[in-house]
Design an enzyme around this catalytic site. Structure first.
Site, PDB file in Angstrom:
ATOM      1  N   ASP A 430       0.855  -1.180   0.000  1.00 43.15           N
ATOM      2  CA  ASP A 430       0.000   0.000   0.000  1.00 43.15           C
ATOM      3  C   ASP A 430       0.891   1.231   0.000  1.00 43.15           C
ATOM      4  OD1 ASP A 430      -1.740   2.087   0.531  1.00 43.15           O
ATOM      5  OD2 ASP A 430      -2.911   0.979   2.015  1.00 43.15           O
ATOM      6  N   HIS A 431       0.831   1.987  -1.105  1.00 43.90           N
ATOM      7  CA  HIS A 431       1.750   3.119  -1.250  1.00 43.90           C
ATOM      8  C   HIS A 431       1.410   4.281  -0.321  1.00 43.90           C
ATOM      9  CE1 HIS A 431       5.245   4.582  -3.025  1.00 43.90           C
ATOM     10  NE2 HIS A 431       4.853   4.895  -4.251  1.00 43.90           N
ATOM     11  N   ARG A 432       0.242   4.243   0.331  1.00 38.81           N
ATOM     12  CA  ARG A 432      -0.050   5.254   1.341  1.00 38.81           C
ATOM     13  C   ARG A 432       0.803   5.024   2.584  1.00 38.81           C
ATOM     14  NH1 ARG A 432      -6.348   4.219   2.093  1.00 38.81           N
ATOM     15  NH2 ARG A 432      -5.426   2.123   2.247  1.00 38.81           N
TER      16      ARG A 432
END
Length: 460
Positions: A430-432
């Site tokens: 998850d790039h967040r």
């Protein structure tokens, strides 16, 4: 048996937030004696197949739904007479009485019976039907003639068809008149199979000799070996939940996937050595075990990857424990049970937990609790001969590692091209929560451990 002694057992929420479950199999039938804790049925939720125990003693009065029915949580599915009385037989329910008996007070509740709602054996008399009093032969003959198309017998001679409530509902849904169904169950009880047989169109009678037979119809071309062009499979249970979760994850968490190809020859040699180790005897030892341990070590070295995103609070939740999910393909669909507190387990303990997880999943007995609370997952697509993939995150998790097939390939080793055991790893995150640097460090650490498994000792 009294209405006050009957307890209704409702469909429980066997998993967090589930709203429905499908009844797969009944283990009891009306009239059976049950005890507290006895399993009465198996249901399939959106997460797993679960056996439901009854919470009290008694005699089964009725099953409210047939197998294959999806029931909302909180709906009564079975009635049990906790007084322990035996089920009462069903008598014929007359349409017209010869002489109207004196009306007696109506009992507080309708007298229960084993099937349907016929008359229970008691001293209570039925209230006469409204309308002019007529003699039995004339009235019965008229009604019998109207219903059956012939004038033999009287209505009193034709008892009410015996069938359980679910079977009556099935007959109603299919438009089948139970009076026309030939029963095959014990004591003349109509079964589900009897109703289905009555609902199935019967073959047309052969044409009379004087009538020219219709020309045979040429069948349409088919696309499969069984003669059908399409098959529609209802989406429910585990598959429905998986589809919903994957769609939600794919369009909520921004996915990034990175790849690395690594020489795992030394890891494969270590697997063979561990199989001969006395401490590992009787345990499941395979490459997945060492890959799982390598990922746990990489998470220990890079703890920020073990986190989740709280959209409501707009916070990143860092996890100080690892519930390691293992994707498992089962006949009911893909499930992802997880090993609780995998970070604290030794290699033998991890091997034991993996073995139990796989065996339980194959038997279809994985509990909903075993699939909740995962933090990071491994999916081994290599068992299908696939080199790698771009896995989708499980909702609420930060990363998932895909392991490709381990194959003998030409590889430059110590300056020379040699045949080596090689695989490709793919890490989606998850790039967040995880930026490229952190994701790359984790993937590189896993690859380094599998290339030089001695690092399990120095880095763990």
């Amino acid at each position: 048996m009294t209405e006050a002694s009957v307890r209704e057992f409702k469909m429980p929420d066997v998993g967090e937030g589930l709203t429905e479950a499908e009844i797969l199999k009944w283990y009891v039938q009306p009239g059976d004696t049950v005890t507290d804790g006895q399993v009465v049925c198996e249901v399939e939720t959106a997460k797993a197949a679960v056996e439901l125990p009854i919470p009290y003693d008694g005699v089964v009065r009725s099953l409210h739904f047939p197998e294959g029915t999806t029931v909302d949580v909180g709906t009564a599915i079975i009635a049990v007479d906790v007084a322990g009385g035996a089920a009462e037989p069903v008598e014929a329910e007359p349409v017209v009485a010869a002489e109207a008996p004196a009306e007696e007070p109506k009992p507080a509740g309708r007298q229960p019976v084993l099937v349907g709602y016929g008359v229970a054996t008691s001293s209570t008399k039925r209230r006469p039907r409204k309308g002019p009093e007529v003699t039995v032969p004339a009235a019965a003959q008229a009604i019998q003639t109207e219903l059956n198309g012939h004038g033999r017998g009287t209505v009193a001679e034709k008892p009410r068809p015996l069938a359980k409530p679910p079977v009556r509902k099935l007959a109603k849904d299919l438009g089948v008149d139970l009076a026309t169904v030939v029963p095959s169950g014990p004591d003349g009880i109509i079964t589900r199979e009897d109703v289905h047989a009555a609902a199935t169109p019967k073959p047309a009678e052969p044409a009379a000799p004087a009538v020219t037979p219709a020309a045979p119809v040429t069948p349409a071309p088919v696309a499969s070996y069984d003669g059908t062009r399409e098959t529609r499979v209802p989406v429910k249970g585990v598959r429905k939940a998986t589809a919903s979760a994957m769609v939600g994850s794919a369009f909520t968490a921004p996915h990034v996937t990175e790849f690395v190809t690594v020489d795992v020859t030394r890891t494969m040699k270590l697997v063979e050595e561990l199989k001969q180790d006395k401490e590992m005897q009787g345990l499941r030892v395979n490459p997945l075990l060492l890959i799982a341990k390598a990922l746990l070590v990489a998470i220990k070295r890079n703890p920020d990857i073990n986190a989740s995103w709280d959209e409501t609070a707009q916070e990143i939740v860092l996890k100080h424990y690892v519930n390691l999910g293992i994707a498992a393909a089962t006949p009911r669909g893909l499930i992802v049970p997880n090993i609780k507190d995998a970070h604290a387990k030794t290699l033998p303990q991890l091997a034991e937990a993996l073995g139990e997880l796989v065996a339980t999943a194959r038997e279809g007995k994985t509990s909903p609790a075993a699939m909740q609370g995962g933090t990071v997952t491994i999916t081994n697509v290599g068992v299908f001969g696939v080199d790698t993939g771009t896995p989708i995150l499980n909702p609420g998790e930060s990363a998932i590692l895909a392991v490709g097939a381990i194959k003998l390939q030409p590889w430059v080793h110590k300056g020379k091209v040699k045949p080596r055991q090689v695989t490709t790893l793919a890490l989606s995150f998850d790039h967040r929560l995880v930026d490229g640097e952190l994701g790359s460090k984790v993937l590189a650490d896993v690859a380094a451990i599998l290339e030089q498994p001695k690092r399990l000792i120095t880095w763990a």
